[in-house]
Write a protein that holds these residues in place. Structure first.
Motif, PDB file in Angstrom:
ATOM      1  N   MET A   5       0.806  -1.211   0.000  1.00 29.95           N
ATOM      2  CA  MET A   5       0.000   0.000   0.000  1.00 29.95           C
ATOM      3  C   MET A   5       0.846   1.271   0.000  1.00 29.95           C
ATOM      4  N   LEU A   6       2.179   1.131  -0.200  1.00 37.45           N
ATOM      5  CA  LEU A   6       3.042   2.303  -0.278  1.00 37.45           C
ATOM      6  C   LEU A   6       2.813   3.047  -1.583  1.00 37.45           C
ATOM      7  N   LEU A   7       2.974   4.359  -1.537  1.00 38.14           N
ATOM      8  CA  LEU A   7       2.881   5.157  -2.760  1.00 38.14           C
ATOM      9  C   LEU A   7       4.052   4.811  -3.670  1.00 38.14           C
ATOM     10  N   ILE A   8       3.786   4.766  -4.980  1.00 41.06           N
ATOM     11  CA  ILE A   8       4.806   4.377  -5.942  1.00 41.06           C
ATOM     12  C   ILE A   8       5.563   5.586  -6.482  1.00 41.06           C
ATOM     13  N   CYS A   9       4.848   6.614  -6.897  1.00 38.18           N
ATOM     14  CA  CYS A   9       5.460   7.761  -7.579  1.00 38.18           C
ATOM     15  C   CYS A   9       5.389   9.027  -6.738  1.00 38.18           C
ATOM     16  N   SER A  10       6.449   9.805  -6.834  1.00 39.54           N
ATOM     17  CA  SER A  10       6.401  11.150  -6.269  1.00 39.54           C
ATOM     18  C   SER A  10       5.593  12.022  -7.232  1.00 39.54           C
ATOM     19  N   HIS A  11       5.309  13.234  -6.822  1.00 39.08           N
ATOM     20  CA  HIS A  11       4.574  14.146  -7.705  1.00 39.08           C
ATOM     21  C   HIS A  11       5.339  14.371  -9.008  1.00 39.08           C
ATOM     22  N   SER A  12       6.640  14.539  -8.912  1.00 40.13           N
ATOM     23  CA  SER A  12       7.485  14.752 -10.087  1.00 40.13           C
ATOM     24  C   SER A  12       7.466  13.517 -10.997  1.00 40.13           C
ATOM     25  N   ASP A  13       7.565  12.324 -10.397  1.00 39.63           N
ATOM     26  CA  ASP A  13       7.520  11.081 -11.175  1.00 39.63           C
ATOM     27  C   ASP A  13       6.177  10.932 -11.886  1.00 39.63           C
ATOM     28  N   ARG A  14       5.109  11.303 -11.196  1.00 34.77           N
ATOM     29  CA  ARG A  14       3.771  11.212 -11.789  1.00 34.77           C
ATOM     30  C   ARG A  14       3.660  12.136 -12.999  1.00 34.77           C
ATOM     31  N   GLU A  15       4.201  13.344 -12.885  1.00 39.16           N
ATOM     32  CA  GLU A  15       4.182  14.277 -14.012  1.00 39.16           C
ATOM     33  C   GLU A  15       4.959  13.722 -15.199  1.00 39.16           C
ATOM     34  N   LYS A  16       6.096  13.091 -14.927  1.00 41.21           N
ATOM     35  CA  LYS A  16       6.902  12.491 -16.001  1.00 41.21           C
ATOM     36  C   LYS A  16       6.166  11.316 -16.639  1.00 41.21           C
ATOM     37  N   LEU A  17       5.488  10.522 -15.847  1.00 42.08           N
ATOM     38  CA  LEU A  17       4.717   9.398 -16.362  1.00 42.08           C
ATOM     39  C   LEU A  17       3.569   9.891 -17.250  1.00 42.08           C
ATOM     40  N   ILE A  18       2.875  10.917 -16.813  1.00 41.86           N
ATOM     41  CA  ILE A  18       1.796  11.502 -17.624  1.00 41.86           C
ATOM     42  C   ILE A  18       2.363  12.069 -18.919  1.00 41.86           C
ATOM     43  N   SER A  19       3.503  12.719 -18.853  1.00 47.00           N
ATOM     44  CA  SER A  19       4.138  13.274 -20.043  1.00 47.00           C
ATOM     45  C   SER A  19       4.499  12.157 -21.024  1.00 47.00           C
ATOM     46  N   LEU A  20       4.996  11.031 -20.512  1.00 40.49           N
ATOM     47  CA  LEU A  20       5.322   9.886 -21.366  1.00 40.49           C
ATOM     48  C   LEU A  20       4.071   9.356 -22.064  1.00 40.49           C
ATOM     49  N   VAL A  21       3.004   9.143 -21.312  1.00 42.06           N
ATOM     50  CA  VAL A  21       1.757   8.623 -21.875  1.00 42.06           C
ATOM     51  C   VAL A  21       1.237   9.553 -22.972  1.00 42.06           C
ATOM     52  N   VAL A  22       1.211  10.840 -22.702  1.00 47.05           N
ATOM     53  CA  VAL A  22       0.688  11.800 -23.675  1.00 47.05           C
ATOM     54  C   VAL A  22       1.577  11.872 -24.912  1.00 47.05           C
ATOM     55  N   ASN A  23       2.894  11.928 -24.724  1.00 45.53           N
ATOM     56  CA  ASN A  23       3.787  12.040 -25.869  1.00 45.53           C
ATOM     57  C   ASN A  23       3.780  10.789 -26.733  1.00 45.53           C
ATOM     58  N   LEU A  24       3.669   9.611 -26.129  1.00 46.42           N
ATOM     59  CA  LEU A  24       3.546   8.391 -26.931  1.00 46.42           C
ATOM     60  C   LEU A  24       2.271   8.409 -27.760  1.00 46.42           C
ATOM     61  N   PHE A  25       1.212   8.960 -27.205  1.00 50.35           N
ATOM     62  CA  PHE A  25      -0.052   9.037 -27.925  1.00 50.35           C
ATOM     63  C   PHE A  25       0.008  10.071 -29.054  1.00 50.35           C
ATOM     64  N   VAL A  26       0.458  11.268 -28.740  1.00 48.71           N
ATOM     65  CA  VAL A  26       0.428  12.369 -29.704  1.00 48.71           C
ATOM     66  C   VAL A  26       1.406  12.132 -30.856  1.00 48.71           C
ATOM     67  N   ARG A  27       2.525  11.509 -30.590  1.00 52.43           N
ATOM     68  CA  ARG A  27       3.546  11.316 -31.623  1.00 52.43           C
ATOM     69  C   ARG A  27       3.330  10.042 -32.439  1.00 52.43           C
ATOM     70  N   ASN A  28       2.229   9.357 -32.221  1.00 53.76           N
ATOM     71  CA  ASN A  28       1.892   8.175 -33.008  1.00 53.76           C
ATOM     72  C   ASN A  28       1.432   8.615 -34.400  1.00 53.76           C
ATOM     73  N   PRO A  29       1.822   7.908 -35.457  1.00 62.03           N
ATOM     74  CA  PRO A  29       1.404   8.303 -36.814  1.00 62.03           C
ATOM     75  C   PRO A  29      -0.110   8.448 -36.975  1.00 62.03           C
ATOM     76  N   TRP A  30      -0.896   7.605 -36.306  1.00 58.72           N
ATOM     77  CA  TRP A  30      -2.350   7.692 -36.414  1.00 58.72           C
ATOM     78  C   TRP A  30      -2.850   9.023 -35.851  1.00 58.72           C
ATOM     79  N   THR A  31      -2.344   9.424 -34.694  1.00 61.40           N
ATOM     80  CA  THR A  31      -2.748  10.681 -34.072  1.00 61.40           C
ATOM     81  C   THR A  31      -2.315  11.856 -34.938  1.00 61.40           C
ATOM     82  N   MET A  32      -1.104  11.769 -35.482  1.00 62.05           N
ATOM     83  CA  MET A  32      -0.619  12.853 -36.339  1.00 62.05           C
ATOM     84  C   MET A  32      -1.513  13.011 -37.569  1.00 62.05           C
ATOM     85  N   GLN A  33      -1.964  11.900 -38.115  1.00 65.70           N
ATOM     86  CA  GLN A  33      -2.865  11.961 -39.266  1.00 65.70           C
ATOM     87  C   GLN A  33      -4.229  12.503 -38.842  1.00 65.70           C
ATOM     88  N   LEU A  34      -4.728  12.060 -37.693  1.00 65.63           N
ATOM     89  CA  LEU A  34      -6.024  12.510 -37.193  1.00 65.63           C
ATOM     90  C   LEU A  34      -6.068  14.027 -37.048  1.00 65.63           C
TER      91      LEU A  34
END
Length: 181
Positions: free
Chosen positions: A1-30
């Motif tokens: 039940m320990l917390l996994i990510c610090s606030h900074s880590d969470r922001e980096k994880l969200i940035s990774l998720v968003v950038n993987l999505f936005v930089r996908n060829p399908w999203t770029m075409q959309l």
């Protein structure tokens, strides 16, 4: 039940998720990131840049214009934009590292995925391995920022996001067994 990510880590994880999505060829075409918008195409500044580049003999201005359009979408800007807007939406969601002992998580050629679970809840999803996926959803209240053990049915429900994707978005589904796929 320990917390996994610090606030900074969470922001980096969200940035990774968003950038993987936005930089996908399908999203770029959309979002038509590889085209010059009509309103920009005949803009006086665009016409001037084209003429200047022609006079200088450095080639066409279209590649420069397309680069500018991609830059506007793909770089996080203080005043807003696609990446900032998506990050803001995900920040409102809870998240957990979901663990499947049987290794039931799948991924695709579009690894970071936004969609709806079968219960209709909006979510973001990034599988890290067949056993672990990061899930962002409002449903994850009790396990927020923790490890959540999921059964096979829950793992398949999370995977249902991929089963709803068309072939243009997810050309390949990737899993550790054919039974999962």
């Amino acid at each position: 039940m320990l917390l996994i990510c610090s606030h900074s880590d969470r922001e980096k994880l969200i940035s990774l998720v968003v950038n993987l999505f936005v930089r996908n060829p399908w999203t770029m075409q959309l979002f038509e990131m590889d085209t010059i918008p009509k309103e920009l195409n005949n803009h006086p500044l665009t016409v001037a840049v084209r003429e200047l580049m022609k006079v200088m003999g450095v080639g066409g201005a279209d590649s420069l214009m397309k680069y500018s359009v991609k830059w506007a979408y793909l770089i996080e800007h203080e005043e807003g934009g696609l990446i900032k807007d998506l990050k803001h939406e995900i920040e409102k969601l809870n998240f957990a590292f979901c663990y499947s002992a049987s290794g039931r998580f799948i991924t695709s050629s579009c690894p970071s995925c936004f969609g709806r679970f079968t219960n209709g809840q909006v979510a973001a999803y990034l599988p890290l391995s067949p056993n672990v996926a990061v899930c962002f959803s409002k449903d994850i209240r009790n396990a927020n920022n923790r490890i959540c053990i999921v059964n096979d049915d829950d793992a398949m429900d999370i995977n249902s996001i991929y089963s709803s994707l068309d072939v243009e978005r997810a050309r390949y589904l990737i899993g550790n067994s054919t039974s999962v796929l």
